[in-house]
Write a protein that holds these residues in place. Structure first.
Motif, PDB file in Angstrom:
ATOM      1  N   SER A 124       0.833  -1.204   0.000  1.00  0.00           N
ATOM      2  CA  SER A 124       0.000   0.000   0.000  1.00  0.00           C
ATOM      3  C   SER A 124       0.865   1.249   0.000  1.00  0.00           C
ATOM      4  CB  SER A 124      -0.927   0.004   1.221  1.00  0.00           C
ATOM      5  OG  SER A 124      -1.772  -1.118   1.228  1.00  0.00           O
ATOM      6  N   GLY A 128       0.627   3.793  -3.044  1.00  0.00           N
ATOM      7  CA  GLY A 128       0.081   5.080  -2.638  1.00  0.00           C
ATOM      8  C   GLY A 128       1.039   6.225  -2.896  1.00  0.00           C
ATOM      9  N   VAL A 168      -5.221   5.487  -0.579  1.00  0.00           N
ATOM     10  CA  VAL A 168      -4.488   4.250  -0.314  1.00  0.00           C
ATOM     11  C   VAL A 168      -3.568   4.412   0.890  1.00  0.00           C
ATOM     12  CG1 VAL A 168      -2.774   2.643  -1.251  1.00  0.00           C
ATOM     13  CG2 VAL A 168      -4.614   3.476  -2.703  1.00  0.00           C
ATOM     14  N   LEU A 183      -7.282  -1.282  -4.837  1.00  0.00           N
ATOM     15  CA  LEU A 183      -6.364  -1.014  -5.947  1.00  0.00           C
ATOM     16  C   LEU A 183      -7.057  -1.203  -7.290  1.00  0.00           C
ATOM     17  CD1 LEU A 183      -3.063  -2.701  -4.669  1.00  0.00           C
ATOM     18  CD2 LEU A 183      -3.725  -0.301  -4.552  1.00  0.00           C
TER      19      LEU A 183
END
Length: 220
Positions: A124, A128, A168, A183
């Motif tokens: 993540s 992100g 995210v 996602l």
């Protein structure tokens, strides 16, 4: 020294072979620039974003290993597309953000593929940060380039990328299934934004014959 037809070299003059004519069509940079300006190239980039997004949405049971591999391949493909797009920039100053973005995508893709068994938090964090930085750099380019074609679409895609990165990062998924859906959703949204930009470019080219490129130096 080259001479005109029917005229021999002057007495005492050293022979100088004529320089071969330079053809921009043979310049790799010009070829990449023409490819990067094409609406079909933007559409191909959109497809490369949509496909993994759809796969993640229809396959929410995918393991973290599969998710990491899919994201790694997506990031590598996105980096390649953005590297080619770098050459489509008319001004050298506008190429740096695009080049940095391409390098960022490739590095992130390598990280995902090198260690696909990483934790949900790590995956993540990688994705992100990439989306957040990508959105910021794209936003900077759209604001700095006043004559950027379809500026509104680019600004929208930039804002979408920033929001995706923040979501995210701020809402880390607690399971691989939740991360997969998150996602996948953002990939589909980003891919649709790119597809909209591609079709807007196509419509502009069809509506303005003068904008259709006649070779590698065209502006399509």
């Amino acid at each position: 020294m080259a001479t005109s037809p029917g005229e021999g070299p002057r007495a005492g003059a050293a022979y100088e072979p004529a320089e071969p004519a330079y053809s921009p069509a043979g310049d790799p940079a010009q070829l990449l620039a023409a490819l990067g300006r094409s609406w079909t190239w933007i559409l191909a980039s959109a497809v490369a974003t949509l496909v993994p997004g759809i796969l993640l949405l229809v396959w929410p049971e995918a393991t973290l290993h599969v998710v990491a591999v899919l994201m790694g391949l997506y990031l590598l493909a996105a980096g390649a597309f953005r590297f080619v797009t770098t050459f489509a920039r008319q001004e050298q100053g506008h190429r740096l953000p695009s080049l940095l973005l391409a390098v960022l995508y490739v590095l992130a893709g390598v990280l995902c593929l090198r260690n696909p068994l990483q934790t949900i938090t790590a995956l993540s964090l990688i994705v992100g940060l990439v989306w957040l930085v990508s959105g910021i750099l794209t936003l900077y380019t759209a604001l700095a380039a006043r004559d950027l074609p379809h500026r509104g679409f680019v600004l929208g895609a930039a804002v979408l990328g920033i929001v995706a990165g923040i979501v995210v990062l701020a809402l880390p998924a607690e399971s691989a299934r939740a991360l997969t859906r998150l996602l996948g959703l953002w990939l589909v949204l980003l891919g649709l934004a790119e597809a909209g930009l591609a079709f807007a470019r196509r419509a502009a080219l069809r509506g303005s014959p003068a904008a259709v490129p006649h070779g590698p130096t065209g502006n399509a």
